[in-house]
Design a protein around this motif. Structure first.
Motif, PDB file in Angstrom:
ATOM      1  N   MET A 193       0.929  -1.253   0.067  1.00  0.00           N
ATOM      2  CA  MET A 193      -0.313  -0.150  -0.132  1.00  0.00           C
ATOM      3  C   MET A 193       0.608   1.225  -0.117  1.00  0.00           C
ATOM      4  O   MET A 193       0.692   2.069  -0.549  1.00  0.00           O
ATOM      5  CB  MET A 193      -1.134  -0.069   1.121  1.00  0.00           C
ATOM      6  CG  MET A 193      -2.072   1.183   1.858  1.00  0.00           C
ATOM      7  SD  MET A 193      -3.376   1.071   0.224  1.00  0.00           S
ATOM      8  CE  MET A 193      -4.376   0.246   0.558  1.00  0.00           C
ATOM      9  N   LYS A 194       2.144   1.470   1.169  1.00  0.00           N
ATOM     10  CA  LYS A 194       2.503   2.521   0.853  1.00  0.00           C
ATOM     11  C   LYS A 194       4.144   2.938  -0.155  1.00  0.00           C
ATOM     12  O   LYS A 194       3.863   4.203  -0.540  1.00  0.00           O
ATOM     13  CB  LYS A 194       3.667   2.248   2.064  1.00  0.00           C
ATOM     14  CG  LYS A 194       3.050   2.406   3.518  1.00  0.00           C
ATOM     15  CD  LYS A 194       4.191   2.156   4.262  1.00  0.00           C
ATOM     16  CE  LYS A 194       3.514   2.674   5.879  1.00  0.00           C
ATOM     17  NZ  LYS A 194       4.372   2.294   6.996  1.00  0.00           N
ATOM     18  N   ALA A 195       3.728   2.068  -1.267  1.00  0.00           N
ATOM     19  CA  ALA A 195       4.118   1.909  -2.786  1.00  0.00           C
ATOM     20  C   ALA A 195       3.568   2.053  -3.137  1.00  0.00           C
ATOM     21  O   ALA A 195       4.087   3.313  -3.602  1.00  0.00           O
ATOM     22  CB  ALA A 195       4.860   0.556  -2.905  1.00  0.00           C
ATOM     23  N   TYR A 196       1.990   2.634  -3.057  1.00  0.00           N
ATOM     24  CA  TYR A 196       1.438   3.264  -4.249  1.00  0.00           C
ATOM     25  C   TYR A 196       0.780   4.451  -3.462  1.00  0.00           C
ATOM     26  O   TYR A 196       0.647   5.736  -4.384  1.00  0.00           O
ATOM     27  CB  TYR A 196      -0.350   1.869  -4.058  1.00  0.00           C
ATOM     28  CG  TYR A 196      -0.102   0.699  -5.305  1.00  0.00           C
ATOM     29  CD1 TYR A 196       0.401   0.809  -6.789  1.00  0.00           C
ATOM     30  CD2 TYR A 196       0.645  -0.235  -4.963  1.00  0.00           C
ATOM     31  CE1 TYR A 196       0.699   0.138  -7.563  1.00  0.00           C
ATOM     32  CE2 TYR A 196       0.507  -0.887  -5.458  1.00  0.00           C
ATOM     33  CZ  TYR A 196       1.214  -1.439  -6.617  1.00  0.00           C
ATOM     34  OH  TYR A 196       0.766  -2.590  -7.541  1.00  0.00           O
ATOM     35  N   PHE A 197       1.058   4.256  -2.235  1.00  0.00           N
ATOM     36  CA  PHE A 197       0.351   5.281  -2.016  1.00  0.00           C
ATOM     37  C   PHE A 197       1.518   6.112  -1.009  1.00  0.00           C
ATOM     38  O   PHE A 197       0.919   6.050   0.102  1.00  0.00           O
ATOM     39  CB  PHE A 197      -1.158   5.889  -1.065  1.00  0.00           C
ATOM     40  CG  PHE A 197      -1.942   5.206  -2.096  1.00  0.00           C
ATOM     41  CD1 PHE A 197      -2.196   6.220  -3.690  1.00  0.00           C
ATOM     42  CD2 PHE A 197      -2.308   4.021  -1.864  1.00  0.00           C
ATOM     43  CE1 PHE A 197      -4.103   5.505  -3.955  1.00  0.00           C
ATOM     44  CE2 PHE A 197      -3.069   3.604  -2.997  1.00  0.00           C
ATOM     45  CZ  PHE A 197      -3.913   4.524  -3.795  1.00  0.00           C
ATOM     46  N   PRO A 198       2.570   6.949  -1.089  1.00  0.00           N
ATOM     47  CA  PRO A 198       3.404   7.231  -0.282  1.00  0.00           C
ATOM     48  C   PRO A 198       2.884   8.155   0.787  1.00  0.00           C
ATOM     49  O   PRO A 198       3.786   7.937   1.702  1.00  0.00           O
ATOM     50  CB  PRO A 198       4.755   7.452  -0.905  1.00  0.00           C
ATOM     51  CG  PRO A 198       4.037   7.378  -2.651  1.00  0.00           C
ATOM     52  CD  PRO A 198       3.228   6.890  -2.963  1.00  0.00           C
ATOM     53  N   HIS A 256       0.038   8.397   1.943  1.00  0.00           N
ATOM     54  CA  HIS A 256      -0.933   8.500   2.822  1.00  0.00           C
ATOM     55  C   HIS A 256      -0.827   7.976   3.790  1.00  0.00           C
ATOM     56  O   HIS A 256      -0.131   6.595   3.619  1.00  0.00           O
ATOM     57  CB  HIS A 256      -1.921   8.117   1.166  1.00  0.00           C
ATOM     58  CG  HIS A 256      -2.717   8.765   0.759  1.00  0.00           C
ATOM     59  ND1 HIS A 256      -1.660   9.926  -0.250  1.00  0.00           N
ATOM     60  CD2 HIS A 256      -4.031   9.377   0.498  1.00  0.00           C
ATOM     61  CE1 HIS A 256      -2.077   9.926  -0.833  1.00  0.00           C
ATOM     62  NE2 HIS A 256      -3.533  10.120  -0.736  1.00  0.00           N
ATOM     63  N   TYR A 301      -2.885   4.458   6.492  1.00  0.00           N
ATOM     64  CA  TYR A 301      -4.871   4.412   5.821  1.00  0.00           C
ATOM     65  C   TYR A 301      -5.122   3.243   6.765  1.00  0.00           C
ATOM     66  O   TYR A 301      -4.164   2.977   7.837  1.00  0.00           O
ATOM     67  CB  TYR A 301      -4.715   3.399   4.991  1.00  0.00           C
ATOM     68  CG  TYR A 301      -3.467   1.930   4.474  1.00  0.00           C
ATOM     69  CD1 TYR A 301      -4.333   0.857   5.520  1.00  0.00           C
ATOM     70  CD2 TYR A 301      -2.260   2.191   5.082  1.00  0.00           C
ATOM     71  CE1 TYR A 301      -3.230  -0.062   5.282  1.00  0.00           C
ATOM     72  CE2 TYR A 301      -1.666   1.666   5.451  1.00  0.00           C
ATOM     73  CZ  TYR A 301      -1.953  -0.263   4.792  1.00  0.00           C
ATOM     74  OH  TYR A 301      -1.323  -1.210   5.176  1.00  0.00           O
TER      75      TYR A 301
END
Length: 216
Positions: free
Chosen positions: A1-6, A8, A10
């Motif tokens: 998830m962090k790779a796609y939305f650094p 953000h 969640y």
């Protein structure tokens, strides 16, 4: 998830015992510079609904953001009675938030509120998501002080849906859909809404993303 939305953070919740694990769940993604406090409400819902990962509420300084996945009445309406009780308890919960600060709520409410909200109303009055009981539950929710932002912005525009049955291969091609996904807001902030739309997901069936823009 962090790779796609650094940029953000969640939070998420998924179903747990005594509900069936993996049965349902919700997740909220938000920019890291937005300060919120997350909670995973239990509202006194019947059966195992409070354990099914159906809600996240984020508290911001100026508002509450509630994310919800409303239980489906099920095949043969086997869960309609429980769904009706959920609607009562959820309305009480959202109203309790609204008494503190304005509310923005988003999710799959599993109900097409009016006949204009689905392509074939005449043949679906006994279908889950369009029974008189479920529609009345949604009417009661709105009457408690909330606004369907899509209708507020667009009025009675027809043929705009958020879900098309995957079991029917031509449902998206024929636009035989249902509008069951909503952004609701507290009545007192409805005029701050500048956009409420369904986003085009192309040929993909099932749910399409929905978008809200609001000036707070």
């Amino acid at each position: 998830m962090k790779a796609y939305f650094p940029d953000h953070d969640y939070v998420y919740v998924s179903s747990r015992e005594p509900a069936r694990k993996g049965y349902a769940g919700t997740m909220a993604l938000y920019k890291r510079d937005i300060k919120v406090v997350a909670s995973f409400p239990e509202i006194g819902a019947p059966d195992t609904m409070d354990s099914e990962g159906r809600m996240i509420t984020l508290e911001h300084d100026k508002f509450f953001f509630n994310l919800v996945y409303t239980p489906n009445a099920g095949d043969g309406l086997k869960r309609l009675k429980e769904r009706q009780e959920w609607d009562v308890q959820y309305t009480k919960y959202l109203k309790s938030l609204d008494e503190v600060k304005p509310v923005i709520s988003c999710g799959d409410y599993n109900v097409a509120h009016e006949e204009i909200d689905l392509a074939n109303p005449d043949s679906n009055h006994m279908s889950a998501g369009f029974t008189d009981e479920e529609r009345a539950g949604f009417t009661n929710l709105l009457s408690a002080g909330f606004v369907d932002t899509f209708r507020h912005v667009h009025g009675d525009i027809p043929n705009v849906y958020s879900w098309w049955a995957q079991r029917i291969k031509t449902s998206k091609i024929n636009n035989s859909g249902w509008r069951i996904d909503y952004f609701l807001v507290s009545d007192r902030i409805k005029d701050k809404v500048t956009r409420s739309d369904m986003l085009d997901s192309g040929a993909r069936q099932d749910h399409t993303p929905i978008a809200l823009e609001i000036e707070l």
